[in-house]
Design an enzyme around this catalytic site. Structure first.
Site, PDB file in Angstrom:
ATOM      1  N   ILE A  40       0.823  -1.213   0.000  1.00  0.00           N
ATOM      2  CA  ILE A  40       0.000   0.000   0.000  1.00  0.00           C
ATOM      3  C   ILE A  40       0.864   1.273   0.000  1.00  0.00           C
ATOM      4  O   ILE A  40       0.399   2.340  -0.411  1.00  0.00           O
ATOM      5  CB  ILE A  40      -0.965  -0.024   1.216  1.00  0.00           C
ATOM      6  CG1 ILE A  40      -2.188   0.823   0.972  1.00  0.00           C
ATOM      7  CG2 ILE A  40      -0.251   0.369   2.501  1.00  0.00           C
ATOM      8  CD1 ILE A  40      -3.299   0.589   1.993  1.00  0.00           C
ATOM      9  N   GLU A 105       6.207  -4.697  11.248  1.00  0.00           N
ATOM     10  CA  GLU A 105       4.988  -4.047  11.732  1.00  0.00           C
ATOM     11  C   GLU A 105       3.769  -4.960  11.654  1.00  0.00           C
ATOM     12  O   GLU A 105       2.852  -4.822  12.462  1.00  0.00           O
ATOM     13  CB  GLU A 105       4.728  -2.759  10.939  1.00  0.00           C
ATOM     14  CG  GLU A 105       5.778  -1.687  11.254  1.00  0.00           C
ATOM     15  CD  GLU A 105       5.459  -0.339  10.660  1.00  0.00           C
ATOM     16  OE1 GLU A 105       4.619  -0.275   9.743  1.00  0.00           O
ATOM     17  OE2 GLU A 105       6.072   0.643  11.119  1.00  0.00           O
ATOM     18  N   HIS A 110       5.787 -12.228   5.968  1.00  0.00           N
ATOM     19  CA  HIS A 110       5.701 -11.721   4.596  1.00  0.00           C
ATOM     20  C   HIS A 110       7.088 -11.438   4.072  1.00  0.00           C
ATOM     21  O   HIS A 110       7.991 -11.072   4.827  1.00  0.00           O
ATOM     22  CB  HIS A 110       4.835 -10.454   4.520  1.00  0.00           C
ATOM     23  CG  HIS A 110       5.209  -9.371   5.495  1.00  0.00           C
ATOM     24  ND1 HIS A 110       4.856  -9.424   6.825  1.00  0.00           N
ATOM     25  CD2 HIS A 110       5.918  -8.236   5.344  1.00  0.00           C
ATOM     26  CE1 HIS A 110       5.315  -8.344   7.447  1.00  0.00           C
ATOM     27  NE2 HIS A 110       5.982  -7.616   6.578  1.00  0.00           N
TER      28      HIS A 110
END
Ligand code: 5GP
Length: 126
Positions: A40, A105, A110
């Protein structure tokens, strides 16, 4: 806010919600082992996040507890995504944050895939 990257797994995290289809993402790839989507807040012209389908907090958790099939399937998915995006020339960078010092975070394992420009040195000095 950086997190520990250690179990227990919090299934309310943002990537768990994306996996369940509760939050949209710009999907790049999906198979039995992995889902990939655009970050994002991209840090390079190509910045894709690749996440395993299973509930793992971090690389530490995944490498210790995932099955051989999950590890193989996830690793092969990463390679396929980079290949299919045409990134092998002139290259790309993979990065996985684990724990507070890495600034992890999101507490779902990932791998970041960066490409599209010369990526500079491995670590910032900050
Ligand atoms: P970390 O610091 O945990 O390795 O990276 C987490 C990444 O997730 C960051 O690059 C951040 O921009 C991205 N991210 C956080 N929330 C969302 C979201 O809702 N959707 C997408 N696509 N990426 C997100």
């Amino acid at each position: 806010m950086p997190i520990s990257g250690l179990p227990p797994y919090d299934d309310t995290n943002i990537f768990a919600r994306i996996l369940r289809g509760e939050i949209p993402c710009k999907k790049v790839y999906e198979d039995a082992w992995a889902l990939a989507f655009h970050d994002i807040n991209p840090q390079a012209p190509t910045h894709v996040l690749i996440i395993p389908k299973g509930n793992y907090c971090s690389f530490a958790d995944f490498s210790a507890t995932a099955t051989e099939a999950e590890i193989a399937g996830f690793t092969r998915a990463i390679g396929k995504i980079a290949r299919d995006l045409g990134l092998e020339q002139p290259g790309y960078r993979l990065l996985a944050n684990m724990g507070a010092d890495s600034n992890q975070e999101v507490p779902h394992y990932h791998v970041h895939l960066f490409a599209g420009r010369p990526l500079g040195r491995m670590l910032s000095s900050a």
